[in-house]
Design an enzyme around this catalytic site. Sequence first.
Site, mmCIF file in Angstrom:
data_model
loop_
_atom_site.group_PDB
_atom_site.id
_atom_site.type_symbol
_atom_site.label_atom_id
_atom_site.label_comp_id
_atom_site.label_asym_id
_atom_site.label_seq_id
_atom_site.Cartn_x
_atom_site.Cartn_y
_atom_site.Cartn_z
ATOM 1 N N SER A 138 0.378 -46.330 -10.634
ATOM 2 C CA SER A 138 0.736 -44.928 -10.356
ATOM 3 C C SER A 138 2.143 -44.902 -9.798
ATOM 4 O O SER A 138 2.655 -45.927 -9.336
ATOM 5 C CB SER A 138 -0.228 -44.368 -9.297
ATOM 6 N N TYR A 151 -4.312 -44.215 -0.581
ATOM 7 C CA TYR A 151 -4.124 -44.372 -2.028
ATOM 8 C C TYR A 151 -2.854 -45.162 -2.343
ATOM 9 O O TYR A 151 -2.866 -46.077 -3.163
ATOM 10 C CB TYR A 151 -4.081 -42.987 -2.684
HETATM 11 P P1 NAP Z 1 -10.618 -39.645 -13.695
HETATM 12 O O1 NAP Z 1 -10.738 -38.681 -14.830
HETATM 13 O O2 NAP Z 1 -11.265 -39.315 -12.392
HETATM 14 O O3 NAP Z 1 -11.117 -41.063 -14.209
HETATM 15 C C1 NAP Z 1 -11.425 -42.119 -13.332
HETATM 16 C C2 NAP Z 1 -12.293 -43.112 -14.083
HETATM 17 O O4 NAP Z 1 -12.562 -44.228 -13.228
HETATM 18 C C3 NAP Z 1 -13.636 -42.509 -14.489
HETATM 19 O O5 NAP Z 1 -13.929 -42.887 -15.817
HETATM 20 C C4 NAP Z 1 -14.619 -43.188 -13.525
HETATM 21 O O6 NAP Z 1 -15.872 -43.373 -14.162
HETATM 22 C C5 NAP Z 1 -13.935 -44.524 -13.302
HETATM 23 N N1 NAP Z 1 -14.402 -45.196 -12.091
HETATM 24 C C6 NAP Z 1 -14.295 -44.784 -10.800
HETATM 25 N N2 NAP Z 1 -14.904 -45.671 -9.989
HETATM 26 C C7 NAP Z 1 -15.403 -46.652 -10.796
HETATM 27 C C8 NAP Z 1 -16.133 -47.826 -10.553
HETATM 28 N N3 NAP Z 1 -16.503 -48.204 -9.313
HETATM 29 N N4 NAP Z 1 -16.488 -48.611 -11.599
HETATM 30 C C9 NAP Z 1 -16.134 -48.251 -12.865
HETATM 31 N N5 NAP Z 1 -15.454 -47.146 -13.151
HETATM 32 C C10 NAP Z 1 -15.086 -46.360 -12.120
HETATM 33 O O7 NAP Z 1 -9.069 -39.887 -13.331
HETATM 34 P P2 NAP Z 1 -7.837 -40.472 -14.179
HETATM 35 O O8 NAP Z 1 -6.656 -39.667 -13.800
HETATM 36 O O9 NAP Z 1 -8.184 -40.604 -15.604
HETATM 37 O O10 NAP Z 1 -7.670 -41.905 -13.487
HETATM 38 C C11 NAP Z 1 -7.555 -43.110 -14.215
HETATM 39 C C12 NAP Z 1 -6.601 -44.051 -13.480
HETATM 40 O O11 NAP Z 1 -5.291 -43.478 -13.491
HETATM 41 C C13 NAP Z 1 -6.935 -44.311 -12.021
HETATM 42 O O12 NAP Z 1 -6.702 -45.672 -11.730
HETATM 43 C C14 NAP Z 1 -5.937 -43.446 -11.263
HETATM 44 O O13 NAP Z 1 -5.675 -43.944 -9.977
HETATM 45 C C15 NAP Z 1 -4.746 -43.556 -12.186
HETATM 46 N N6 NAP Z 1 -3.724 -42.503 -12.077
HETATM 47 C C16 NAP Z 1 -4.051 -41.191 -12.214
HETATM 48 C C17 NAP Z 1 -3.057 -40.210 -12.089
HETATM 49 C C18 NAP Z 1 -3.343 -38.740 -12.208
HETATM 50 O O14 NAP Z 1 -2.502 -37.936 -11.767
HETATM 51 N N7 NAP Z 1 -4.446 -38.334 -12.780
HETATM 52 C C19 NAP Z 1 -1.737 -40.602 -11.833
HETATM 53 C C20 NAP Z 1 -1.439 -41.957 -11.710
HETATM 54 C C21 NAP Z 1 -2.442 -42.898 -11.845
HETATM 55 P P3 NAP Z 1 -17.323 -43.251 -13.466
HETATM 56 O O15 NAP Z 1 -17.189 -42.231 -12.374
HETATM 57 O O16 NAP Z 1 -18.208 -42.834 -14.596
HETATM 58 O O17 NAP Z 1 -17.599 -44.644 -12.974
#
Ligand code: NAP
Length: 251
Positions: A138, A151
């Site tokens: 991120s 975070y």
């Molecule tokens: P999201 O829609 O909330 O997706 C998060 C995913 O992580 C879900 O599929 C969730 O699946 C999974 N997850 C959470 N805990 C888990 C666990 N213990 N074991 C296995 N899977 C787990 O959010 P997203 O934005 O797509 O996030 C994906 C990644 O991008 C994350 O690492 C986040 O930090 C990073 N990111 C996001 C942003 C943003 O602005 N959205 C920016 C920079 C980086 P389940 O709940 O079904 O397990």
Amino acid sequence: MSESTSSTESRVAVVTGASSGIGAATARALAAQGYHVILGARRVGRVEALAAEIGGTGRQLDVTDDESVARFVAGLDAVHVLVNNAGGAKGLDPVADADLDDWRWMWETNVLGTLRMIKSLLPALEASGDGLIVTITSTAALEPYDNGAGYTSAKHAQAVLHRTLRFELLGKPIRLTEIAPGMVETDFSLVRFDGDQDRADAVYADLTPLTAEDVAEVIGFVASRPPHVNLDQIVLKPRDQASARRNIRTG
Ligand code: NAP
């Protein structure tokens, strides 16, 4: 490398956190390139449904649980792409008010979860003869911001773990790419704010955030480079966001 092994038809990609957001979009993008995608998340119904749609395999995965990770990787002898995407944030509090359970969740999921997956799949990545580890960190891995230390510290640690492997794996057939997105409209803020939809919506109000597909397209580009090309780090942000701390809202 023979023609059959260089074809994406026989290539396997593992995507963690593939039940929503960036992970789900990445699974689609890699499947469209011909990868057989193994999708993991705790909400197994979601990954099974998406796997059925894209011709992949959905398996339950909790990256914070040793046994779950061991079950998930069982039988995966050759893996060409591992996307460490599972992760997220909980809360937005000053350090003085830090909730230790929130911090534990963020460190367990983003940092130790990534470590568990990498440790478990390194032999299979090497055995593929052309492995690639993509870790979704991120902009929070690049700079701290107010109230975000739980975070930002977890993402910094996850990033350092990933970047260290760039040195430790030199000489092995494994590439490493860190993807550092800014604001992407997914369930990320809904999870961060414990289901508070209004608070989550406010994060993306009056600007144009990235979509999960924007990020997935970049991951697809990374995965389609030839084996000698290593894209070390890619930072992508909305035009409306100049840094983790500064954006423009135009209404
Ligand atoms: P999201 O829609 O909330 O997706 C998060 C995913 O992580 C879900 O599929 C969730 O699946 C999974 N997850 C959470 N805990 C888990 C666990 N213990 N074991 C296995 N899977 C787990 O959010 P997203 O934005 O797509 O996030 C994906 C990644 O991008 C994350 O690492 C986040 O930090 C990073 N990111 C996001 C942003 C943003 O602005 N959205 C920016 C920079 C980086 P389940 O709940 O079904 O397990």
